[in-house]
Design a protein around this motif. Sequence first.
Motif, PDB file in Angstrom:
ATOM      1  N   LEU A  94       0.944  -1.304   0.005  1.00 35.59           N
ATOM      2  CA  LEU A  94       0.092   0.091  -0.009  1.00 35.59           C
ATOM      3  C   LEU A  94       0.851   1.239   0.103  1.00 35.59           C
ATOM      4  CD1 LEU A  94      -2.998  -0.986   2.549  1.00 35.59           C
ATOM      5  CD2 LEU A  94      -2.945  -0.656  -0.174  1.00 35.59           C
ATOM      6  N   ILE A  95       1.995   1.056   0.587  1.00 31.31           N
ATOM      7  CA  ILE A  95       2.768   2.537   0.781  1.00 31.31           C
ATOM      8  C   ILE A  95       3.311   2.540  -0.549  1.00 31.31           C
ATOM      9  CG2 ILE A  95       5.145   3.218   1.723  1.00 31.31           C
ATOM     10  CD1 ILE A  95       4.444   2.083   4.364  1.00 31.31           C
ATOM     11  N   ALA A  96       4.156   1.423  -1.041  1.00 29.95           N
ATOM     12  CA  ALA A  96       4.501   1.676  -2.683  1.00 29.95           C
ATOM     13  C   ALA A  96       3.513   2.055  -3.682  1.00 29.95           C
ATOM     14  CB  ALA A  96       5.218   0.277  -2.838  1.00 29.95           C
ATOM     15  N   THR A 104       2.383  -7.594  -8.731  1.00 24.29           N
ATOM     16  CA  THR A 104       2.917  -8.161  -7.520  1.00 24.29           C
ATOM     17  C   THR A 104       2.517  -9.534  -7.760  1.00 24.29           C
ATOM     18  OG1 THR A 104       2.512  -6.529  -6.015  1.00 24.29           O
ATOM     19  CG2 THR A 104       2.910  -8.639  -4.952  1.00 24.29           C
ATOM     20  N   ILE A 105       3.452 -10.508  -7.507  1.00 26.62           N
ATOM     21  CA  ILE A 105       3.419 -11.982  -7.457  1.00 26.62           C
ATOM     22  C   ILE A 105       3.865 -12.694  -6.236  1.00 26.62           C
ATOM     23  CG2 ILE A 105       4.412 -13.975  -8.628  1.00 26.62           C
ATOM     24  CD1 ILE A 105       4.976 -12.590 -10.868  1.00 26.62           C
ATOM     25  N   ILE A 106       3.098 -13.415  -5.678  1.00 24.98           N
ATOM     26  CA  ILE A 106       3.352 -13.919  -4.424  1.00 24.98           C
ATOM     27  C   ILE A 106       3.409 -15.475  -4.283  1.00 24.98           C
ATOM     28  CG2 ILE A 106       1.065 -13.900  -3.356  1.00 24.98           C
ATOM     29  CD1 ILE A 106       2.445 -12.777  -0.769  1.00 24.98           C
ATOM     30  N   TYR A 107       4.258 -16.115  -3.585  1.00 29.07           N
ATOM     31  CA  TYR A 107       4.174 -17.418  -3.432  1.00 29.07           C
ATOM     32  C   TYR A 107       3.702 -17.850  -2.055  1.00 29.07           C
ATOM     33  CZ  TYR A 107       7.013 -18.536  -7.719  1.00 29.07           C
ATOM     34  OH  TYR A 107       7.429 -18.803  -8.986  1.00 29.07           O
ATOM     35  N   SER A 108       2.758 -19.234  -1.917  1.00 24.28           N
ATOM     36  CA  SER A 108       2.526 -19.443  -0.853  1.00 24.28           C
ATOM     37  C   SER A 108       2.395 -21.173  -0.471  1.00 24.28           C
ATOM     38  CB  SER A 108       1.218 -18.923  -0.249  1.00 24.28           C
ATOM     39  OG  SER A 108       0.638 -19.315   0.904  1.00 24.28           O
ATOM     40  N   GLY A 109       2.719 -21.442   0.597  1.00 19.94           N
ATOM     41  CA  GLY A 109       2.399 -22.880   0.770  1.00 19.94           C
ATOM     42  C   GLY A 109       1.072 -23.157   1.084  1.00 19.94           C
ATOM     43  N   ALA A 128      -5.924  -8.756  -1.561  1.00 23.19           N
ATOM     44  CA  ALA A 128      -6.500  -7.867  -2.565  1.00 23.19           C
ATOM     45  C   ALA A 128      -5.494  -6.971  -3.196  1.00 23.19           C
ATOM     46  CB  ALA A 128      -7.242  -6.886  -1.658  1.00 23.19           C
ATOM     47  N   GLU A 129      -4.218  -7.121  -2.927  1.00 22.70           N
ATOM     48  CA  GLU A 129      -2.892  -6.150  -3.489  1.00 22.70           C
ATOM     49  C   GLU A 129      -2.139  -7.039  -4.228  1.00 22.70           C
ATOM     50  OE1 GLU A 129      -2.898  -3.068  -3.088  1.00 22.70           O
ATOM     51  OE2 GLU A 129      -4.741  -3.296  -1.965  1.00 22.70           O
ATOM     52  N   VAL A 130      -2.420  -8.527  -4.479  1.00 22.69           N
ATOM     53  CA  VAL A 130      -1.669  -9.347  -5.060  1.00 22.69           C
ATOM     54  C   VAL A 130      -2.251  -9.583  -6.662  1.00 22.69           C
ATOM     55  CG1 VAL A 130      -0.999 -11.875  -5.334  1.00 22.69           C
ATOM     56  CG2 VAL A 130      -0.744 -10.313  -3.162  1.00 22.69           C
ATOM     57  N   ASP A 131      -1.377  -9.512  -7.521  1.00 16.84           N
ATOM     58  CA  ASP A 131      -2.067  -9.891  -8.772  1.00 16.84           C
ATOM     59  C   ASP A 131      -1.808 -11.237  -9.271  1.00 16.84           C
ATOM     60  OD1 ASP A 131      -2.350  -7.134  -9.771  1.00 16.84           O
ATOM     61  OD2 ASP A 131      -0.073  -7.103  -9.414  1.00 16.84           O
ATOM     62  N   ILE A 132      -0.879 -12.171  -8.847  1.00 14.98           N
ATOM     63  CA  ILE A 132      -0.661 -13.550  -9.208  1.00 14.98           C
ATOM     64  C   ILE A 132      -0.489 -14.236  -7.625  1.00 14.98           C
ATOM     65  CG2 ILE A 132       0.573 -15.410 -10.303  1.00 14.98           C
ATOM     66  CD1 ILE A 132       0.906 -13.493 -12.660  1.00 14.98           C
ATOM     67  N   LEU A 133      -1.077 -15.344  -7.397  1.00 15.69           N
ATOM     68  CA  LEU A 133      -0.635 -16.030  -6.241  1.00 15.69           C
ATOM     69  C   LEU A 133      -0.263 -17.470  -6.911  1.00 15.69           C
ATOM     70  CD1 LEU A 133      -0.898 -17.301  -3.427  1.00 15.69           C
ATOM     71  CD2 LEU A 133      -3.024 -17.853  -3.690  1.00 15.69           C
ATOM     72  N   ILE A 134       0.492 -17.908  -6.591  1.00 17.96           N
ATOM     73  CA  ILE A 134       1.100 -19.353  -6.751  1.00 17.96           C
ATOM     74  C   ILE A 134       1.261 -20.086  -5.411  1.00 17.96           C
ATOM     75  CG2 ILE A 134       2.951 -20.788  -7.796  1.00 17.96           C
ATOM     76  CD1 ILE A 134       4.025 -18.173  -9.355  1.00 17.96           C
ATOM     77  N   ASP A 135       0.255 -21.012  -5.483  1.00 18.70           N
ATOM     78  CA  ASP A 135      -0.354 -21.597  -4.149  1.00 18.70           C
ATOM     79  C   ASP A 135       0.111 -22.916  -3.937  1.00 18.70           C
ATOM     80  OD1 ASP A 135      -2.207 -23.054  -5.489  1.00 18.70           O
ATOM     81  OD2 ASP A 135      -3.884 -22.181  -4.333  1.00 18.70           O
ATOM     82  N   THR A 160      -5.865 -10.598 -10.636  1.00 16.57           N
ATOM     83  CA  THR A 160      -6.309  -9.343 -11.587  1.00 16.57           C
ATOM     84  C   THR A 160      -5.906  -9.551 -13.002  1.00 16.57           C
ATOM     85  OG1 THR A 160      -4.114  -8.086 -11.099  1.00 16.57           O
ATOM     86  CG2 THR A 160      -5.504  -8.098  -9.466  1.00 16.57           C
ATOM     87  N   ASP A 161      -5.870  -8.353 -13.780  1.00 16.28           N
ATOM     88  CA  ASP A 161      -5.439  -8.586 -14.997  1.00 16.28           C
ATOM     89  C   ASP A 161      -4.162  -7.774 -15.258  1.00 16.28           C
ATOM     90  OD1 ASP A 161      -6.547  -6.020 -15.003  1.00 16.28           O
ATOM     91  OD2 ASP A 161      -8.096  -6.224 -16.280  1.00 16.28           O
ATOM     92  N   ARG A 162      -3.518  -7.515 -14.418  1.00 17.42           N
ATOM     93  CA  ARG A 162      -2.359  -6.433 -14.321  1.00 17.42           C
ATOM     94  C   ARG A 162      -1.133  -7.338 -15.219  1.00 17.42           C
ATOM     95  NH1 ARG A 162      -2.301  -4.292  -9.455  1.00 17.42           N
ATOM     96  NH2 ARG A 162      -2.868  -2.149  -9.990  1.00 17.42           N
ATOM     97  N   ILE A 163      -1.224  -8.518 -15.077  1.00 19.54           N
ATOM     98  CA  ILE A 163      -0.240  -9.511 -15.658  1.00 19.54           C
ATOM     99  C   ILE A 163      -1.138 -10.567 -16.584  1.00 19.54           C
ATOM    100  CG2 ILE A 163       1.680 -10.910 -15.769  1.00 19.54           C
ATOM    101  CD1 ILE A 163       2.472  -9.710 -12.937  1.00 19.54           C
TER     102      ILE A 163
END
Length: 210
Positions: A94-96, A104-109, A128-135, A160-163
């Motif tokens: 949010l700051i950025a 933003t892409i994020i990995y999660s177990g 809500a701030e992530v564009d791609i989640l790899i889970d 999202t459709d950002r990527i």
Amino acid sequence: MDGQSTPLLINYAASAMKSNALGPGNRSILWVRGCERHCKGCISPYWWSKQPEQLVSPLDLANRLLVHNTTVEGLTISGGEPFLQAEALTQLLLIARTKRDFNTIIYSGYTLEGLVQSGLPGVESLLAEVDILIDGEFRIEMQANDGIRGSLNQVVHFLTDRISPERFYAKRNPLELHARDGNAFMIGVPTENQLSTFHQVVERTRGIYQ
């Protein structure tokens, strides 16, 4: 009690200011510390412990990795388990985003469904701030070897459709080797043979310079 809340800090493991791995385009990469899954064959078991070695404010990381790092178009977050620090990571994003646009892409177990049901604080705000989640947790018997996922059970969710999927899958992500402050680390999703070779080279190099 003065009524003031404790500032959020990120249990920081490592970062890279510029990489072409773990997503399309030039990216900054953030790894956080702390994971409870302890998957067999995990490439970063040294980041399982929740015991902090370095705590960094979301503001400092937002400035370092995104706001003042204008040559990158996005941030990839891995670990460790990022969603154990969902509130602090949400604050970073949010700051950025008050200063510039990025993806933003994020990995999660966790699986996406597991995250929603986890009860972990800040999960919905971070999603809500992530564009791609790899889970999904890493399963060594199901290695994907596609440069994106560790194992075939893991799913890429376009939130999202950002990527676009076309851009995301346009090329296999490279594997990069970085050296900094006397330490070597790998960025990407290595095959079992690549990981073994990396460790062998590091051990040989350590032996030469000891």
